[in-house]
Design an enzyme around this catalytic site. Structure first.
Site, short mmCIF file in Angstrom:
data_model
loop_
_atom_site.label_atom_id
_atom_site.label_comp_id
_atom_site.label_asym_id
_atom_site.label_seq_id
_atom_site.Cartn_x
_atom_site.Cartn_y
_atom_site.Cartn_z
N TYR A 138 -10.73 8.65 -3.68
CA TYR A 138 -10.94 7.45 -4.50
C TYR A 138 -11.02 6.23 -3.60
CZ TYR A 138 -10.14 3.89 -8.11
OH TYR A 138 -10.25 2.81 -8.95
N ASP A 158 -10.46 4.14 4.66
CA ASP A 158 -9.78 3.51 3.52
C ASP A 158 -8.29 3.81 3.61
OD1 ASP A 158 -8.85 2.61 1.11
OD2 ASP A 158 -10.35 3.64 -0.12
N LYS A 213 -2.44 -2.37 -1.89
CA LYS A 213 -1.12 -1.86 -2.28
C LYS A 213 0.02 -2.47 -1.45
CE LYS A 213 -3.03 1.97 -4.84
NZ LYS A 213 -4.39 2.43 -4.59
C1 LIG Z 1 -5.77 2.20 -5.06
C2 LIG Z 1 -6.89 2.53 -4.15
C3 LIG Z 1 -8.08 1.78 -4.11
C4 LIG Z 1 -8.37 0.68 -5.10
O1 LIG Z 1 -7.49 -0.38 -5.02
P1 LIG Z 1 -7.33 -1.34 -6.32
O2 LIG Z 1 -6.44 -2.43 -5.83
O3 LIG Z 1 -6.76 -0.51 -7.40
O4 LIG Z 1 -8.71 -1.82 -6.66
C5 LIG Z 1 -9.02 2.07 -3.14
N1 LIG Z 1 -8.82 3.08 -2.27
C6 LIG Z 1 -7.71 3.83 -2.29
C7 LIG Z 1 -7.53 4.91 -1.27
C8 LIG Z 1 -6.72 3.61 -3.25
O5 LIG Z 1 -5.65 4.41 -3.30
#
Ligand SMILES: *Cc1c(COP(=O)(O)O)cnc(C)c1O
Length: 436
Positions: free
Chosen positions: A139, A234, A272
C-alpha cells in the site's frame, strides 16, 4: 433507538472517515473511542483495552505522552498556522536527515498519500517516463497510479482495485508479485526504458508484516540504477518504527556488519511516526532529484497546511524522544509478544505463522509459513482471525480489525500489557481447539 454505528453510517459513508477503521473484515459494530493514554484506549462506554493499533503506527511513544502534549499545547498558543516557513519545520527535516542519510533534502506534506503521490510525479518529471512498477499487496496511499492491488484496506473490503482509476493510469502501473526476482528482472528486460520508478515498502506491512527476502531491495536498487529509473522506498509505516532508521537502516546495518556497501533509495517517503499522531508526512531523497520540485524546478507540489506548526511540534517532540533505548525496548516488547503468541498457539494446536520486520509483527492464522507474496498472505484463515479479534476485544485487547494489518506496540506496552494480551490469546486458543 439507533446505535452509534447506525448514526455514524447515516452521515459518514460506511460510518468511517477511513475504510480500515470499519469492522467489515471481522464483523460487528465498532464502539467509538473516547480517549487514550499510554498503551491503553478507552471506548465511549468506559471500557479499556490494551491498544494494538497505535493509530496505525504514530503512537510509538504511547498515547498522550506528556512531553508531546505539552509541545502541541505550547505551539497552538503561538498560533495555529502562518503560511510561511518556521524554524521548527526546518528542525524536523534536519532531524529526519540526521537519522536517514539518503534523505538529503526533505519536503514536508500532511499525509503519506501526498508523499508517495509526489514521489511518483517527481520520478516521472525527472525521467520523462510514464511507467511505475509496484508490488501486489503493498500500500502506498490512495493516489490513482498507486491504487492497484494495494493491500490491506482493499483486501479487507474485497476489492482488488479501486473504481474511478482510469484505464490509462492503471495501464501505466505494472504490478508484480512481491519478492519475485525473476518477475522483476523480466519487467526491466521488457519495459526498462519506459520505467520511471519502482516503488516498494521498505518492508511490506500492509498485508500483515512481511520480511523482505534477502537481497530483494538491493536488486531493485541495482536494476533502477542500471536502467535510469528512480527507486522510491516507502517508509511511511516502517520509518522510525521498524527501527531507528526505518527498515532501510536494518538492512544498512546488516550490510555494514558484513563489509558490504549498503543500497540506497533515490526517494523515500515518511509519515505516521514523524507526525507523532498529527498530520505530518514527508518526501526525502537525492538533492538533485528533490531540487526539481517547485519553486526550484518544474515539478509542482504544494500544501496550504504543509509543515503546520502544531503538527510539526508533535512530530519533532516525538522524534526527539525516540532514543536507542526506546527502540531497544520496542524490540523486546515485539519479541515477547510475537514469541509469546506463537508459543501459545503452537501449544494449543492452532496453525499459524508470524511475520516480522524489526519491531513490526503480525500473526497469520491457518498458514504454516510466513507469507512473502500477497497471494500467500490472502490464503490465511480470515474467519479465525475474526473470532480472535472479537475474543480479544471481549478480554480488553484492541487488535487491528483486519487480518492484513500489523500489530503495533508502543514504548508504554510493558509487562502488564504483554501478559494481558497473552492471557487473552491463551483463552481464545483454548476455546478455539476445545470445539473443533
Ligand atoms: C499509511 C501508509 C501510506 C499512506 O499514508 P496516509 O497518511 O494514510 O495517506 C502510504 N504508504 C504506506 C506504506 C503506509 O503504511
Amino acid at each position: 433507538m439507533t446505535t452509534f454505528a447506525q448514526r455514524a453510517a447515516a452521515i459518514l459513508p460506511g460510518g468511517v472517515n477511513s475504510p480500515v477503521r470499519a469492522w467489515n473484515g471481522v464483523g460487528g459494530e465498532p464502539v467509538p473511542i473516547a480517549s487514550a493514554r499510554g498503551a491503553w484506549v478507552t471506548d465511549a462506554n468506559g471500557r479499556e483495552y490494551v491498544d494494538m493499533v497505535g493509530s496505525w503506527g504514530p503512537a510509538i511513544l504511547g498515547h498522550a505522552h506528556p512531553t508531546v502534549v505539552q509541545a502541541v499545547q505550547e505551539a497552538a498558543a503561538r498560533g495555529l498556522s502562518f503560511g510561511a516557513t518556521t524554524v521548527r519545520e526546518v528542525e524536523l527535516a534536519e532531524e529526519i536527515r540526521a537519522r536517514y542519510a539518503p534523505a538529503e533534502r526533505v519536503r514536508l506534506v500532511s499525509t503519506g498519500t501526498e508523499a508517495t503521490m509526489t514521489a511518483i510525479r517527481l520520478a516521472r518529471g525527472a525521467t520523462g517516463r510514464d511507467v511505475i512498477v509496484k508490488f501486489a499487496g503493498l500500500y502506498h496511499g490512495h493516489s490513482d497510479s498507486l491504487l492497484v492491488a494495494a493491500g490491506s484496506g482493499l483486501a479487507t473490503a474485497g476489492v482488488p482495485d479501486s473504481a474511478g482509476v482510469t484505464r490509462g493510469t492503471a495501464a501505466d502501473t505494472i504490478v508484480l508479485p512481491y519478492g519475485d526476482e525473476n518477475a522483476l528482472t523480466d519487467a526491466f528486460a521488457e519495459h526498462g526504458p519506459r520505467i520511471a520508478a519502482v516503488i516498494t515498502e521498505a518492508a511490506p506491512a500492509n498485508m500483515g508484516t512481511v520480511t523482505p527476502p534477502l537481497g530483494f531491495n538491493r536488486l531493485i536498487a541495482t536494476l533502477c540504477r542500471n536502467e535510469g529509473a528512480v527507486f522510491v522506498v516507502d517508509e511511511v509505516l516502517t520509518g522510525f518504527r521498524a527501527g531507528p532508521a526505518g527498515y532501510w537502516g536494518i538492512e544498512r546495518d546488516a550490510d555494514l556488519a558484513t563489509g558490504v556497501d549498503p543500497w540506497q533509495p533515490d526517494l523515500v517517503t515518511f509519515g505516521k511516526v514523524i507526525g507523532g499522531g498529527m498530520p505530518v508526512a514527508a518526501l526525502g531523497g537525492r538533492a538533485d532529484l528533490m531540487e526539481q520540485l517547485a519553486p526550484l524546478g518544474p515539478v509542482y507540489q504544494a500544501g496550504t497546511l504543509s509543515g503546520n506548526p502544531v503538527a510539526v511540534a508533535a512530530g519533532l517532540a516525538t522524534m526527539r524522544l525516540l532514543t536507542d533505548d526506546v527502540y531497544a525496548g520496542l524490540s523486546r516488547t515485539a519479541d515477547a509478544l510475537a514469541t509469546g503468541v506463537s508459543d501459545i498457539l503452537t501449544e494449543a494446536g492452532v496453525r499459524h505463522a508470524v511475520g516480522r520486520a524489526g519491531t513490526l509483527f503480525s500473526v497469520f492464522l491457518g498458514l504454516a509459513q510466513a507469507p512473502v507474496t500477497f497471494e500467500q498472505a490472502a490464503a490465511q484463515d480470515t474467519a479465525a482471525f475474526g473470532r480472535l479479534f472479537h475474543a480479544l476485544h471481549e478480554s480488553g485487547v484492541h487488535l487491528p480489525p483486519s487480518a492484513f494489518e500489523t500489530w503495533f506496540v508502543s514504548h508504554q506496552h510493558g509487562h502488564v500489557e504483554i501478559e494481558h494480551v497473552l492471557d487473552a490469546v491463551r483463552a481464545w486458543a483454548n476455546s478455539e481447539t476445545a470445539h473443533p
